[in-house]
Design a protein around this motif. Structure first.
Motif, PDB file in Angstrom:
ATOM      1  N   VAL A   8       0.833  -1.198   0.000  1.00 24.95           N
ATOM      2  CA  VAL A   8       0.000   0.000   0.000  1.00 24.95           C
ATOM      3  C   VAL A   8       0.869   1.251   0.000  1.00 24.95           C
ATOM      4  N   SER A   9       1.892   1.284   0.848  1.00 24.70           N
ATOM      5  CA  SER A   9       2.743   2.481   0.887  1.00 24.70           C
ATOM      6  C   SER A   9       3.459   2.680  -0.444  1.00 24.70           C
ATOM      7  N   SER A  10       3.898   1.604  -1.077  1.00 25.12           N
ATOM      8  CA  SER A  10       4.539   1.722  -2.388  1.00 25.12           C
ATOM      9  C   SER A  10       3.558   2.259  -3.423  1.00 25.12           C
ATOM     10  N   LEU A  12       0.832   4.128  -2.798  1.00 27.61           N
ATOM     11  CA  LEU A  12       0.478   5.516  -2.472  1.00 27.61           C
ATOM     12  C   LEU A  12       1.572   6.499  -2.898  1.00 27.61           C
ATOM     13  N   GLU A  13       2.823   6.060  -2.871  1.00 24.64           N
ATOM     14  CA  GLU A  13       3.932   6.929  -3.277  1.00 24.64           C
ATOM     15  C   GLU A  13       3.855   7.302  -4.754  1.00 24.64           C
ATOM     16  N   THR A  14       3.133   6.525  -5.549  1.00 22.40           N
ATOM     17  CA  THR A  14       3.045   6.792  -6.991  1.00 22.40           C
ATOM     18  C   THR A  14       1.902   7.744  -7.350  1.00 22.40           C
ATOM     19  N   LEU A  15       1.084   8.127  -6.376  1.00 24.07           N
ATOM     20  CA  LEU A  15      -0.104   8.925  -6.654  1.00 24.07           C
ATOM     21  C   LEU A  15       0.185  10.422  -6.602  1.00 24.07           C
ATOM     22  N   ASP A  18      -3.291  15.283  -5.535  1.00 30.33           N
ATOM     23  CA  ASP A  18      -4.729  15.557  -5.593  1.00 30.33           C
ATOM     24  C   ASP A  18      -5.569  14.292  -5.800  1.00 30.33           C
ATOM     25  N   HIS A  19      -4.955  13.131  -5.626  1.00 27.85           N
ATOM     26  CA  HIS A  19      -5.651  11.848  -5.732  1.00 27.85           C
ATOM     27  C   HIS A  19      -6.459  11.609  -4.462  1.00 27.85           C
ATOM     28  N   GLY A  20      -7.617  10.970  -4.616  1.00 31.21           N
ATOM     29  CA  GLY A  20      -8.485  10.702  -3.473  1.00 31.21           C
ATOM     30  C   GLY A  20      -7.847   9.878  -2.374  1.00 31.21           C
ATOM     31  N   ALA A  21      -6.821   9.093  -2.695  1.00 31.21           N
ATOM     32  CA  ALA A  21      -6.164   8.235  -1.702  1.00 31.21           C
ATOM     33  C   ALA A  21      -4.822   8.783  -1.233  1.00 31.21           C
ATOM     34  N   ALA A  22      -4.428   9.943  -1.715  1.00 29.57           N
ATOM     35  CA  ALA A  22      -3.081  10.441  -1.436  1.00 29.57           C
ATOM     36  C   ALA A  22      -2.797  10.649   0.046  1.00 29.57           C
ATOM     37  N   ASP A  23      -3.812  10.933   0.835  1.00 28.18           N
ATOM     38  CA  ASP A  23      -3.571  11.233   2.251  1.00 28.18           C
ATOM     39  C   ASP A  23      -4.102  10.147   3.193  1.00 28.18           C
ATOM     40  N   ILE A  30     -10.040   1.400   4.673  1.00 28.64           N
ATOM     41  CA  ILE A  30      -9.891   0.836   3.327  1.00 28.64           C
ATOM     42  C   ILE A  30      -8.527   0.161   3.128  1.00 28.64           C
ATOM     43  N   ILE A  31      -7.581   0.399   4.012  1.00 25.16           N
ATOM     44  CA  ILE A  31      -6.215  -0.127   3.844  1.00 25.16           C
ATOM     45  C   ILE A  31      -6.193  -1.652   3.683  1.00 25.16           C
ATOM     46  N   PRO A  32      -6.860  -2.438   4.539  1.00 22.70           N
ATOM     47  CA  PRO A  32      -6.814  -3.903   4.339  1.00 22.70           C
ATOM     48  C   PRO A  32      -7.364  -4.340   2.978  1.00 22.70           C
ATOM     49  N   ALA A  33      -8.414  -3.681   2.505  1.00 19.63           N
ATOM     50  CA  ALA A  33      -8.990  -4.044   1.202  1.00 19.63           C
ATOM     51  C   ALA A  33      -8.043  -3.651   0.068  1.00 19.63           C
ATOM     52  N   LEU A  34      -7.418  -2.489   0.169  1.00 22.45           N
ATOM     53  CA  LEU A  34      -6.460  -2.060  -0.843  1.00 22.45           C
ATOM     54  C   LEU A  34      -5.258  -3.005  -0.865  1.00 22.45           C
ATOM     55  N   ASP A  35      -4.775  -3.393   0.299  1.00 22.29           N
ATOM     56  CA  ASP A  35      -3.646  -4.323   0.385  1.00 22.29           C
ATOM     57  C   ASP A  35      -4.020  -5.677  -0.216  1.00 22.29           C
TER      58      ASP A  35
END
Length: 135
Positions: A8-10, A12-15, A18-23, A30-35
């Motif tokens: 997830v951190s990798s 997020l670093e590419t976003l 102004d992306h909805g997930a940037a912060d 949502i982190i477990p589902a994204l992972d």
């Protein structure tokens, strides 16, 4: 404080900022589902779904379309984790054309195996409340 899963951190670093997930914070629900989604391998349609995840929920000053898009994507991520991880069904595709469609090329959000049967899942989210919020 919880630490962010590496995938997830990798991601997020590419976003862009102004992306909805940037912060997102490590304790965001949502982190477990994204992972879980990022960890899926060899699933048809995952690459295009991941590309959409990277590019679609971008905020614009004059609309809240980025927030609405991000909320819809979160619903799909949550459903993916529910179906694959919590129900233990094998995810076999994203955005695949359903064999039930008689006309056109309508696709389903998620395809998984229920027993020996490929089953299509369509994720719906009532976004009218989000679209009414001023940007």
């Amino acid at each position: 404080m919880e630490s962010m899963p590496h995938r997830v951190s990798s991601f997020l670093e590419t976003l862009p900022p102004d992306h909805g997930a940037a912060d997102l914070e490590p304790d965001d629900p949502i982190i477990p589902a994204l992972d879980y989604f990022l960890g899926l391998e060899g699933v048809p349609g995952k690459a295009s779904r991941e590309d959409r995840l990277r590019t679609e929920p971008i905020d614009r000053r004059d609309t809240n379309s980025g927030k609405v898009s991000w909320a819809s994507i979160c619903a799909e991520l949550g459903a993916t984790r529910l179906i694959g991880d919590q129900l233990g069904l094998q995810i076999t595709g994203f955005d695949q054309v359903s064999p039930q469609v008689r006309h056109g090329t309508r696709d389903c959000d998620i395809r998984a195996m229920v027993g020996n049967t490929p089953t299509d899942f369509e994720v719906k989210r009532h976004s009218v409340d989000d679209t009414r919020i001023l940007p």
